[in-house]
Design a protein around this motif. Structure first.
Motif, PDB file in Angstrom:
ATOM      1  N   ASP A 246     -17.823   6.648 -29.079  1.00 40.92           N
ATOM      2  CA  ASP A 246     -18.881   7.367 -29.796  1.00 40.92           C
ATOM      3  C   ASP A 246     -19.691   8.244 -28.843  1.00 40.92           C
ATOM      4  O   ASP A 246     -20.036   9.394 -29.174  1.00 40.92           O
ATOM      5  CB  ASP A 246     -19.806   6.378 -30.511  1.00 40.92           C
ATOM      6  CG  ASP A 246     -19.112   5.663 -31.661  1.00 40.92           C
ATOM      7  OD1 ASP A 246     -18.078   6.182 -32.137  1.00 40.92           O
ATOM      8  OD2 ASP A 246     -19.590   4.578 -32.066  1.00 40.92           O
ATOM      9  N   MET A 247     -19.975   7.727 -27.663  1.00 46.57           N
ATOM     10  CA  MET A 247     -20.772   8.496 -26.704  1.00 46.57           C
ATOM     11  C   MET A 247     -19.983   9.693 -26.170  1.00 46.57           C
ATOM     12  O   MET A 247     -20.537  10.773 -25.969  1.00 46.57           O
ATOM     13  CB  MET A 247     -21.213   7.595 -25.549  1.00 46.57           C
ATOM     14  CG  MET A 247     -22.204   6.503 -25.959  1.00 46.57           C
ATOM     15  SD  MET A 247     -22.650   5.372 -24.605  1.00 46.57           S
ATOM     16  CE  MET A 247     -23.463   6.501 -23.489  1.00 46.57           C
ATOM     17  N   ALA A 248     -18.676   9.515 -25.968  1.00 52.41           N
ATOM     18  CA  ALA A 248     -17.851  10.627 -25.496  1.00 52.41           C
ATOM     19  C   ALA A 248     -17.779  11.731 -26.538  1.00 52.41           C
ATOM     20  O   ALA A 248     -17.812  12.927 -26.211  1.00 52.41           O
ATOM     21  CB  ALA A 248     -16.445  10.130 -25.151  1.00 52.41           C
ATOM     22  N   VAL A 249     -17.694  11.348 -27.805  1.00 51.31           N
ATOM     23  CA  VAL A 249     -17.671  12.344 -28.875  1.00 51.31           C
ATOM     24  C   VAL A 249     -18.998  13.089 -28.920  1.00 51.31           C
ATOM     25  O   VAL A 249     -19.039  14.319 -29.072  1.00 51.31           O
ATOM     26  CB  VAL A 249     -17.366  11.671 -30.236  1.00 51.31           C
ATOM     27  CG1 VAL A 249     -17.565  12.663 -31.385  1.00 51.31           C
ATOM     28  CG2 VAL A 249     -15.934  11.118 -30.266  1.00 51.31           C
ATOM     29  N   GLU A 250     -20.120  12.354 -28.778  1.00 47.90           N
ATOM     30  CA  GLU A 250     -21.436  12.989 -28.786  1.00 47.90           C
ATOM     31  C   GLU A 250     -21.591  13.970 -27.627  1.00 47.90           C
ATOM     32  O   GLU A 250     -22.239  15.008 -27.755  1.00 47.90           O
ATOM     33  CB  GLU A 250     -22.526  11.911 -28.721  1.00 47.90           C
ATOM     34  CG  GLU A 250     -22.664  11.090 -29.996  1.00 47.90           C
ATOM     35  CD  GLU A 250     -23.713  10.007 -29.865  1.00 47.90           C
ATOM     36  OE1 GLU A 250     -24.370   9.954 -28.795  1.00 47.90           O
ATOM     37  OE2 GLU A 250     -23.880   9.218 -30.818  1.00 47.90           O
ATOM     38  N   ARG A 251     -20.981  13.654 -26.478  1.00 51.26           N
ATOM     39  CA  ARG A 251     -21.064  14.547 -25.321  1.00 51.26           C
ATOM     40  C   ARG A 251     -20.051  15.693 -25.397  1.00 51.26           C
ATOM     41  O   ARG A 251     -19.957  16.501 -24.477  1.00 51.26           O
ATOM     42  CB  ARG A 251     -20.829  13.740 -24.030  1.00 51.26           C
ATOM     43  CG  ARG A 251     -21.957  12.814 -23.650  1.00 51.26           C
ATOM     44  CD  ARG A 251     -21.759  12.272 -22.236  1.00 51.26           C
ATOM     45  NE  ARG A 251     -20.633  11.354 -22.170  1.00 51.26           N
ATOM     46  CZ  ARG A 251     -20.744  10.022 -22.175  1.00 51.26           C
ATOM     47  NH1 ARG A 251     -21.941   9.464 -22.242  1.00 51.26           N
ATOM     48  NH2 ARG A 251     -19.690   9.262 -22.093  1.00 51.26           N
ATOM     49  N   ARG A 252     -19.288  15.724 -26.461  1.00 48.37           N
ATOM     50  CA  ARG A 252     -18.233  16.724 -26.658  1.00 48.37           C
ATOM     51  C   ARG A 252     -17.169  16.654 -25.564  1.00 48.37           C
ATOM     52  O   ARG A 252     -16.579  17.649 -25.171  1.00 48.37           O
ATOM     53  CB  ARG A 252     -18.821  18.144 -26.738  1.00 48.37           C
ATOM     54  CG  ARG A 252     -19.752  18.335 -27.925  1.00 48.37           C
ATOM     55  CD  ARG A 252     -20.189  19.773 -28.067  1.00 48.37           C
ATOM     56  NE  ARG A 252     -21.050  19.941 -29.235  1.00 48.37           N
ATOM     57  CZ  ARG A 252     -21.564  21.098 -29.637  1.00 48.37           C
ATOM     58  NH1 ARG A 252     -21.309  22.206 -28.932  1.00 48.37           N
ATOM     59  NH2 ARG A 252     -22.331  21.162 -30.702  1.00 48.37           N
ATOM     60  N   GLU A 253     -16.957  15.438 -25.098  1.00 46.78           N
ATOM     61  CA  GLU A 253     -15.902  15.183 -24.120  1.00 46.78           C
ATOM     62  C   GLU A 253     -14.773  14.367 -24.750  1.00 46.78           C
ATOM     63  O   GLU A 253     -13.920  13.811 -24.058  1.00 46.78           O
ATOM     64  CB  GLU A 253     -16.476  14.456 -22.903  1.00 46.78           C
ATOM     65  CG  GLU A 253     -17.454  15.338 -22.119  1.00 46.78           C
ATOM     66  CD  GLU A 253     -18.142  14.603 -20.990  1.00 46.78           C
ATOM     67  OE1 GLU A 253     -18.700  15.278 -20.091  1.00 46.78           O
ATOM     68  OE2 GLU A 253     -18.141  13.354 -21.002  1.00 46.78           O
ATOM     69  N   ALA A 254     -14.771  14.332 -26.075  1.00 39.93           N
ATOM     70  CA  ALA A 254     -13.728  13.638 -26.826  1.00 39.93           C
ATOM     71  C   ALA A 254     -13.705  14.185 -28.241  1.00 39.93           C
ATOM     72  O   ALA A 254     -14.691  14.752 -28.731  1.00 39.93           O
ATOM     73  CB  ALA A 254     -13.972  12.130 -26.848  1.00 39.93           C
ATOM     74  N   LEU A 255     -12.572  14.022 -28.891  1.00 36.76           N
ATOM     75  CA  LEU A 255     -12.429  14.328 -30.309  1.00 36.76           C
ATOM     76  C   LEU A 255     -11.896  13.095 -31.012  1.00 36.76           C
ATOM     77  O   LEU A 255     -11.095  12.337 -30.444  1.00 36.76           O
ATOM     78  CB  LEU A 255     -11.472  15.506 -30.523  1.00 36.76           C
ATOM     79  CG  LEU A 255     -11.985  16.898 -30.142  1.00 36.76           C
ATOM     80  CD1 LEU A 255     -10.863  17.924 -30.267  1.00 36.76           C
ATOM     81  CD2 LEU A 255     -13.164  17.297 -31.025  1.00 36.76           C
ATOM     82  N   SER A 256     -12.342  12.898 -32.235  1.00 36.81           N
ATOM     83  CA  SER A 256     -11.930  11.737 -33.019  1.00 36.81           C
ATOM     84  C   SER A 256     -11.523  12.199 -34.414  1.00 36.81           C
ATOM     85  O   SER A 256     -12.204  13.038 -35.019  1.00 36.81           O
ATOM     86  CB  SER A 256     -13.078  10.726 -33.113  1.00 36.81           C
ATOM     87  OG  SER A 256     -12.728   9.640 -33.954  1.00 36.81           O
ATOM     88  N   PHE A 279       2.849  12.750 -25.061  1.00 36.45           N
ATOM     89  CA  PHE A 279       1.427  13.088 -24.937  1.00 36.45           C
ATOM     90  C   PHE A 279       0.775  13.104 -26.319  1.00 36.45           C
ATOM     91  O   PHE A 279       1.397  13.517 -27.309  1.00 36.45           O
ATOM     92  CB  PHE A 279       1.254  14.465 -24.290  1.00 36.45           C
ATOM     93  CG  PHE A 279       1.770  14.571 -22.890  1.00 36.45           C
ATOM     94  CD1 PHE A 279       0.933  14.335 -21.809  1.00 36.45           C
ATOM     95  CD2 PHE A 279       3.084  14.908 -22.654  1.00 36.45           C
ATOM     96  CE1 PHE A 279       1.405  14.431 -20.506  1.00 36.45           C
ATOM     97  CE2 PHE A 279       3.572  15.015 -21.352  1.00 36.45           C
ATOM     98  CZ  PHE A 279       2.724  14.767 -20.282  1.00 36.45           C
ATOM     99  N   TYR A 280      -0.479  12.669 -26.352  1.00 34.06           N
ATOM    100  CA  TYR A 280      -1.285  12.722 -27.573  1.00 34.06           C
ATOM    101  C   TYR A 280      -2.484  13.638 -27.344  1.00 34.06           C
ATOM    102  O   TYR A 280      -3.085  13.649 -26.263  1.00 34.06           O
ATOM    103  CB  TYR A 280      -1.784  11.331 -27.964  1.00 34.06           C
ATOM    104  CG  TYR A 280      -0.724  10.481 -28.642  1.00 34.06           C
ATOM    105  CD1 TYR A 280      -0.737  10.276 -30.016  1.00 34.06           C
ATOM    106  CD2 TYR A 280       0.305   9.908 -27.908  1.00 34.06           C
ATOM    107  CE1 TYR A 280       0.242   9.514 -30.644  1.00 34.06           C
ATOM    108  CE2 TYR A 280       1.292   9.147 -28.520  1.00 34.06           C
ATOM    109  CZ  TYR A 280       1.248   8.955 -29.882  1.00 34.06           C
ATOM    110  OH  TYR A 280       2.225   8.214 -30.496  1.00 34.06           O
ATOM    111  N   GLY A 281      -2.802  14.406 -28.375  1.00 35.00           N
ATOM    112  CA  GLY A 281      -3.963  15.281 -28.299  1.00 35.00           C
ATOM    113  C   GLY A 281      -4.458  15.602 -29.696  1.00 35.00           C
ATOM    114  O   GLY A 281      -3.749  15.405 -30.693  1.00 35.00           O
ATOM    115  N   ILE A 282      -5.684  16.089 -29.770  1.00 33.87           N
ATOM    116  CA  ILE A 282      -6.298  16.459 -31.050  1.00 33.87           C
ATOM    117  C   ILE A 282      -6.609  17.941 -31.013  1.00 33.87           C
ATOM    118  O   ILE A 282      -7.226  18.435 -30.062  1.00 33.87           O
ATOM    119  CB  ILE A 282      -7.569  15.630 -31.314  1.00 33.87           C
ATOM    120  CG1 ILE A 282      -7.199  14.145 -31.442  1.00 33.87           C
ATOM    121  CG2 ILE A 282      -8.280  16.107 -32.576  1.00 33.87           C
ATOM    122  CD1 ILE A 282      -8.404  13.218 -31.552  1.00 33.87           C
ATOM    123  N   ALA A 283      -6.162  18.661 -32.022  1.00 35.54           N
ATOM    124  CA  ALA A 283      -6.363  20.105 -32.077  1.00 35.54           C
ATOM    125  C   ALA A 283      -7.848  20.435 -32.175  1.00 35.54           C
ATOM    126  O   ALA A 283      -8.659  19.608 -32.621  1.00 35.54           O
ATOM    127  CB  ALA A 283      -5.612  20.696 -33.272  1.00 35.54           C
TER     128      ALA A 283
END
Length: 321
Positions: A246-256, A279-283
């Motif tokens: 949750d914190m990584a998403v808030e920092r815009r260093e992750a996508l969920s 590899f896994y990634g989110i567009a």
């Protein structure tokens, strides 16, 4: 066609697990297996299912390659994957026999042609993808029924879908322990139908299932990162997986994103094609979950650019659950 083609590499079994029918698309430079690129008329809560694209440079599959059509020398049609797989297995088994005496040296391993034939008892010609080969004791001709070639407008739609899927996510993480991932997903699918997936720029992959009664999940940490990356905050080490995500998403260093569990299970079947890396990634903007399979040039750790294989899983609206 080269005898080490699609069948032995496992691409057809992989595509058959994703969907019973796929499109075969021949262009002047490539041959492709495409699943679900033209979409569904009514996607519904499942989002129409995962898209899969397996693309091969023509020289990888064919020794000689002649293609002609009114659609810019491009031909696309749909085929039942199991029938195509069965035909290839048959001709490969015969071709494995030593060549008969007197055969011309350098003859094509397997001849593949698009033909129209008149089936017994029918007055209308039907299109087939025909495979021909011979060994020392037998010759075989396998006719695989196919759809009529796609119209120019549908071929253009295929091109548009391929172009739309061309851009990779800005951050990709490599999952080296595929059996562990498979085991985790097998457990999670017994909990719920909706899966939350998060990818961080630190190299973390989070998977979580939540129901009204329980939340279950796990994570893979410190994975290899390709693309945008960041250093994990030191203070996050003692936090729970969910909190870190949750914190990584808030920092815009992750996508969920949230995906259908059945779609992820189908994408895992693509490992039948034996990729060297996954590899896994989110567009961007969470448009889809992308799974990229990479192959190496035999005997090296260099990427084989003659093969491209990936899946795109549609994202579900959390409000629809």
């Amino acid at each position: 066609m080269r005898s080490h083609g699609l069948c032995r590499a496992g691409f057809l079994p992989a595509m058959d697990k994703v969907g019973r029918v796929c499109h075969v698309f021949f262009t002047p430079t490539h041959a492709m297996l495409l699943h679900n690129l033209l979409g569904a008329t009514a996607a519904g809560p499942d989002g129409g299912g995962p898209q899969c694209v397996a693309q091969f440079a023509k020289d990888l599959l064919f020794r000689e390659y002649n293609l002609s059509s009114r659609n810019g020398n491009q031909i696309a049609f749909s085929v039942e994957v199991a029938l195509l797989h069965r035909a290839l297995r048959s001709v490969l088994a015969v071709h494995a026999q030593p060549p008969a005496a007197g055969d011309a040296a350098g003859a094509p391993a397997i001849q593949v042609r698009l033909v129209n034939k008149l089936p017994a008892g029918s007055r209308t010609a039907t299109p087939f993808l025909t495979f021909e080969t011979k060994g020392a004791h037998a010759a075989v001709v396998q006719d695989v029924p196919i759809s009529r070639p796609l119209s120019r407008s549908d071929v253009e739609r295929l091109h548009a879908a391929l172009d739309a899927a061309k851009d990779l996510p800005k951050t990709l993480v490599q999952v080296p322990d595929l059996p562990q991932l498979q085991s985790l997903v097998d457990r999670l699918k017994n909990v719920g139908d909706l899966l939350t997936v998060a990818v961080t720029q630190y190299g973390d992959l989070h998977l979580q299932v939540s129901t009204s009664l329980v939340t279950v999940g796990s994570e893979f940490r410190k994975l290899r990162v390709i693309g945008d990356r960041a250093n994990a905050p030191v203070g996050d080490q003692n936090l729970t997986s969910s909190t870190r995500m949750d914190m990584a998403v808030e920092r815009r260093e992750a996508l969920s994103v949230q995906v259908n569990m059945k779609h992820l299970v189908k994408s895992l079947h693509c490992h039948l094609a034996k990729p060297d890396c996954t590899f896994y990634g989110i567009a961007p903007d969470g448009a889809c979950l992308t799974v990229v399979f990479q192959y190496f040039i035999p005997g090296t750790r260099l990427a084989d650019k003659s093969i491209s294989f990936y899946c795109r899983l549609p994202v579900l609206d959390p409000g629809s659950s």
